[in-house]
Write an enzyme that holds these catalytic residues in place. Structure first.
Site, PDB file in Angstrom:
ATOM      1  N   CYS A  36       0.878  -1.135   0.026  1.00 51.77           N
ATOM      2  CA  CYS A  36       0.179   0.082  -0.036  1.00 51.77           C
ATOM      3  C   CYS A  36       0.788   1.270  -0.080  1.00 51.77           C
ATOM      4  O   CYS A  36       0.666   2.252  -0.858  1.00 51.77           O
ATOM      5  CB  CYS A  36      -0.945   0.049   1.131  1.00 51.77           C
ATOM      6  N   GLN A  83       2.105   5.688   8.644  1.00 51.87           N
ATOM      7  CA  GLN A  83       1.295   4.821   8.169  1.00 51.87           C
ATOM      8  C   GLN A  83       0.105   4.521   9.143  1.00 51.87           C
ATOM      9  O   GLN A  83       0.434   4.224  10.239  1.00 51.87           O
ATOM     10  CB  GLN A  83       2.024   3.354   7.932  1.00 51.87           C
ATOM     11  N   ARG A  95       4.377   3.963  12.186  1.00 53.53           N
ATOM     12  CA  ARG A  95       2.943   3.635  12.261  1.00 53.53           C
ATOM     13  C   ARG A  95       2.583   4.955  13.155  1.00 53.53           C
ATOM     14  O   ARG A  95       3.084   5.129  14.090  1.00 53.53           O
ATOM     15  CB  ARG A  95       2.688   2.374  13.436  1.00 53.53           C
ATOM     16  N   HIS A 124      -2.129   6.470   4.518  1.00 54.43           N
ATOM     17  CA  HIS A 124      -0.610   6.504   4.985  1.00 54.43           C
ATOM     18  C   HIS A 124      -0.241   7.845   4.214  1.00 54.43           C
ATOM     19  O   HIS A 124      -0.685   8.382   3.103  1.00 54.43           O
ATOM     20  CB  HIS A 124      -0.085   5.339   3.867  1.00 54.43           C
TER      21      HIS A 124
HETATM   22  N1  HSE Z   1       2.175  -3.288   5.128  1.00 58.39           N
HETATM   23  C1  HSE Z   1       1.411  -2.151   5.187  1.00 58.39           C
HETATM   24  C2  HSE Z   1       1.059  -1.542   6.388  1.00 58.39           C
HETATM   25  C3  HSE Z   1      -0.045  -2.717   4.570  1.00 58.39           C
HETATM   26  O1  HSE Z   1       1.440  -2.295   7.458  1.00 58.39           O
HETATM   27  O2  HSE Z   1       0.982  -0.455   6.720  1.00 58.39           O
HETATM   28  C4  HSE Z   1      -0.266  -2.362   3.231  1.00 58.39           C
HETATM   29  O3  HSE Z   1       0.557  -3.285   2.303  1.00 58.39           O
END
Ligand code: HSE
Length: 369
Positions: free
Chosen positions: A135, A162, A267, A274
């Site tokens: 993503c 993210q 995150r 994102h």
């Molecule tokens: N790996 C991504 C995430 C999700 O952890 O945000 C989308 O591929």
């Protein structure tokens, strides 16, 4: 009439795919079959097309009757089922949201607004596996495909912000639960004009550090904090999420030589958008209006936001972008390191262009051939 099998359509990405297909009037001209690993034999979802009762997603013989399989079931499912299907001679088209097949020589990473020629080439060469990109990567490429394809770029550093949704549905719920606990901890102090802000801070600190704070999914507090680690660690010192940026983006656009892309994936407490702060090293200084025009021309969804406070707050935030197909890119300006360094910030909904939308469009491409 082509037979299209859907797997993982109840999950988060699958549900967004179903919604998008309904919104775009895609449920026509094919015969759907819905597969499930748990709800076998129940009535199929009402999509306006006849479909048999839900079939077993582990039934290779039933899957092999499909011309196309669209899977949002995840990596583990693809790892198990896809090779068995191929081994027994299935020649259908497999369209997948999972990472499993992305880097295989026999698969194309799909993002048709910016790599349709590569998809077409793949189809005419007889490629039958098509995987949506990671993503974060797809969202960066939706924003940056224009300048990347121009050959202007020497390297990109991408520092990501993210959303919880990238980690899964349960994580989104945990983020909401964390917000709730914090809200309860602060209570009326949050709106009391006479409240001491250090008291608010103490309430939040003690709630987020309490063993009762809900952190089962993330393994750490997210709502009042952030987590600078996504996915597995690698020997290179990167996380797997960080490693994907260069390999997937370059494969997606068929770039040779590759553009080095790296950064730190973080995150944050956004629900499903994102964001990424980009440092772009250009091979030569390109006037910013030319750079922006190139982005605007790359697709109808890449939206350049003026580098101004009001426009940024209104249009370049997860709050503004969530649930839309726009991939906004703004804060574009030359950095102090020199005229070949450009800074930019981009935001996109990871469940749309980051997951479901490339799959939905790939199915249409296959059906319309
Ligand atoms: N790996 C991504 C995430 C999700 O952890 O945000 C989308 O591929």
């Amino acid at each position: 009439m082509q037979r299209i099998g859907f797997v993982g359509w109840r999950g988060m990405v699958g549900s967004v795919l179903m919604e998008r297909m309904t919104a775009e009037g895609d449920w026509k001209g094919f015969a759907p079959t819905f597969f499930s690993t748990s709800q076998i034999g129940v009535a199929p979802p009402k999509v306006g097309l006849d479909a048999p009762p839900v079939m077993d997603a582990n039934d290779i013989v039933a899957l092999a009757t499909q011309d196309v399989i669209v899977s949002c079931q995840g990596d583990e499912y693809t790892r198990e089922i896809h090779p068995s299907l191929r081994k027994q001679g299935w020649k259908g088209i497999w369209i997948d949201a999972a990472k499993t097949l992305r880097m295989s020589d026999d698969a194309v990473i799909i993002l048709d607004p910016v790599n349709m020629p590569i998809i077409e080439q793949g189809l005419s060469k007889g490629i039958r596996d098509f995987a949506g990109g990671n993503c974060t990567v797809s969202l960066m490429v939706m924003a940056m495909a224009g300048p990347m394809k121009q050959g202007w770029i020497e390297w990109i550093s991408s520092m990501t912000y993210q959303a919880a949704s990238g980690a899964g549905a349960k994580n989104m719920q945990e983020l909401a639960a964390q917000m709730r606990v914090l809200s309860e901890a602060v209570g009326t102090l949050a709106t009391d004009p006479a409240a001491n802000v250090l008291e608010i801070d103490r309430a939040i600190r003690s709630a987020m550090r309490s063993p009762q704070f809900p952190t089962q999914q993330f393994g750490a507090a997210l709502a009042p904090s952030l987590i600078p680690w996504i996915d597995k660690g690698m020997a290179s010192g990167q996380t797997l999420e960080e490693w994907k940026a260069q390999v997937e983006a370059n494969k997606m656009l068929g770039l040779d030589p590759q553009i080095p892309i790296d950064g730190i994936c973080v995150r944050v407490g956004a629900m499903r958008c994102h964001s990424q702060g980009l440092t772009i090293k250009m091979k030569r200084a390109v006037p910013l209006d030319e750079f922006e025009a190139c982005i605007k021309e790359s697709s109808p969804w890449a939206k350049v936001i003026p580098n101004e406070m009001a426009a940024t707050k209104e249009q370049l935030t997860p709050a503004a972008i969530t649930g839309t197909l726009d991939v906004a890119i703004g804060r574009i300006h030359t950095l102090k390191m020199g005229p070949e360094y450009v800074g930019a910030f981009t935001v996109g909904d990871q469940l749309l262009w980051g997951a479901a939308e490339p799959l939905r469009r790939m199915l249409r491409i296959v059906l319309e051939r």
